[in-house]
Design an enzyme around this catalytic site. Structure first.
Site, mmCIF file in Angstrom:
data_model
loop_
_atom_site.group_PDB
_atom_site.id
_atom_site.type_symbol
_atom_site.label_atom_id
_atom_site.label_comp_id
_atom_site.label_asym_id
_atom_site.label_seq_id
_atom_site.Cartn_x
_atom_site.Cartn_y
_atom_site.Cartn_z
ATOM 1 N N LYS A 206 0.826 -1.193 0.000
ATOM 2 C CA LYS A 206 0.000 0.000 0.000
ATOM 3 C C LYS A 206 0.871 1.258 0.000
ATOM 4 O O LYS A 206 2.035 1.212 0.406
ATOM 5 C CB LYS A 206 -0.880 0.029 1.258
ATOM 6 N N ASP A 276 -2.319 -7.920 -1.256
ATOM 7 C CA ASP A 276 -3.127 -6.975 -0.485
ATOM 8 C C ASP A 276 -4.602 -7.374 -0.466
ATOM 9 O O ASP A 276 -5.416 -6.683 0.130
ATOM 10 C CB ASP A 276 -2.977 -5.562 -1.056
ATOM 11 N N ARG A 280 -9.549 -12.181 2.425
ATOM 12 C CA ARG A 280 -10.312 -13.346 1.950
ATOM 13 C C ARG A 280 -9.493 -14.630 2.070
ATOM 14 O O ARG A 280 -10.057 -15.715 2.242
ATOM 15 C CB ARG A 280 -10.769 -13.103 0.509
#
Length: 429
Positions: A206, A276, A280
């Site tokens: 990020k 990233d 999940r």
């Protein structure tokens, strides 16, 4: 000693100088909240008033007058409470004790989410959850924590791979709340939470701006743990299990990489297209564990996708389900407890939206944000890991779980939204 400020609620101006658009005004040294009789969203207006009262430097509030029903008190409490005073509300009336317990649960969950990455790492997230839930019902709570290499040995490969790059090892927490006294009692519901205590993005790193608030990426774990706590405080008599998938998503020579293929316990293979999109990956383990219990209701919660925030504006929890009957119940329940929720599309064919040439699926698409329909595609990925073709499964993408800055409704930090909805769902199961 903290001075408690009494708040009045009125539906008509109490002085000639009152300005019509003012939600809050001081008259004769008393604070009044004024809600127009024709307001379309009176509870939202009361919550806004709570923010204004917080901004006045008030330290603690209580309620005076006949107009403060329980829903109105709760709305003001949500707006007024902030870091350092998450429980500084004295409720009144017949539901005083119930509201006080509820606020304490929300405060615990919000404070947990607000903790710094140095304070809250996978093991401490598990430990603090165990300590809190055990304190509520010590005779009915048992726990198991699977740490580090033991995750790989037992086949929990999603959580293991996402967290293996950190010096703080990942873990999978199982909390078994069983008030029945029967060790063989059926499990009525399972809760699964994403517990990413810090998310750098991994090798799909990020930006600094995007990483700044990523202490909140365990907000799903805090919400489902809070939901179980609230249900216990509300007299839950059924057996419920909680699974928290806890990891730090970091970069190191041991971190998982783009192109890695992970094989889950159910045999599904997954190629890492984006490190990233780690939430999940870990949630799949928790959903598999929940499915093994045979519970008829499985609810997961996660700060999963930016796409859900984009779709809802961060005001709603995004809801996904393949079972429309259970989705309808969730929507009705959320409305009853005044927690904003919005259902977004999910079909079985969303499972194929993240294709891979080297595995059954990828975890995302190698394009920014995962491409169009990112939140539905993430839910489609998760649906591979739930039993009975999704019957009885709900996925909460909690887009409204955290605010980096204060706004007209919330102080900066965690909100706790969806705790009450999920608590009521497991109480009713």
């Amino acid at each position: 000693m903290t001075t408690t400020t009494a708040i009045n609620l009125t539906f008509s101006p109490v002085s000639e100088s009152w300005q019509a658009n003012n939600l809050v005004q001081v008259v004769n040294d008393q604070i009044y909240v004024f809600i127009k009789p024709d307001s379309l969203h009176p509870l939202r207006d009361i919550q806004k008033a709570g923010r204004k009262i917080d901004g006045m430097g008030v330290k603690q509030v209580t309620f005076v007058g006949e107009n403060w029903g329980s829903n109105r008190q709760w709305a003001l409490a949500l707006g007024f409470t902030s870091v350092g005073k998450l429980t500084n509300v004295e409720f009144v009336g017949e539901r005083k004790e119930e509201l006080t317990k509820k606020l304490a649960v929300y405060a615990w969950s919000r404070d947990l989410t607000n903790q710094t990455p140095a304070q809250l790492f996978p093991a401490s997230l598990a430990e603090q959850t165990i300590d809190y839930l055990s304190s509520l019902s010590p005779e009915h709570v048992t726990t198991t924590v699977i740490n580090g290499e033991a995750l790989a040995e037992q086949g929990w490969m999603g959580t293991y791979n996402v967290g293996k790059g950190s010096t703080n090892p990942p873990c999978l927490l199982e909390v078994d709340y069983n008030p029945t006294g029967d060790a063989d009692a059926a499990i009525s519901a399972c809760l699964v939470g994403k517990g990413i205590t810090f998310d750098s993005g991994g090798y799909s790193m990020k930006s600094s701006v995007g990483m700044f608030d990523m202490k909140c990426d365990m907000g799903g774990a805090a919400v489902v743990a809070g939901a179980l706590a609230l249900a216990i405080e509300s007299g839950l008599t059924k057996r419920v299990k909680l699974f928290l998938c806890c990891a730090e998503n970091m970069v190191s020579s041991f971190a998982y990489k783009l192109g890695d293929v992970i094989t889950y316990k159910n045999g599904v293979t997954m190629e890492v297209a984006n490190t990233d999109a780690e939430g999940r990956i870990v949630l799949a383990d928790g959903l598999l564990a929940a499915g093994e219990t045979g519970a008829p209701l499985i609810i997961d919660a996660a700060t999963l996708t930016g796409a859900a925030v984009g779709a809802t504006g961060g005001d709603y929890t995004a809801l996904f389900a393949l079972d429309q009957d259970v989705a309808d119940i969730a929507i009705k329940t959320a409305k009853q407890v005044n927690e904003p929720i919005w259902q977004l599309p999910l079909e079985t064919w969303h499972q194929s939206k993240c294709p891979s040439s080297f595995a059954d699926t990828a975890n995302s698409r190698p394009i920014p944000g995962g491409g169009p329909g990112g939140a539905s595609n993430a839910a489609g990925f998760l649906s591979r890991f739930v039993p009975n073709e999704g019957k009885g499964w709900l996925h909460f993408d909690i887009a409204a779980a955290y605010n980096g800055k204060a706004n007209e409704l919330w102080a900066a930090g965690a909100t706790g939204l969806s705790i009450d909805t999920i608590a009521q769902l497991i109480l009713a199961e």
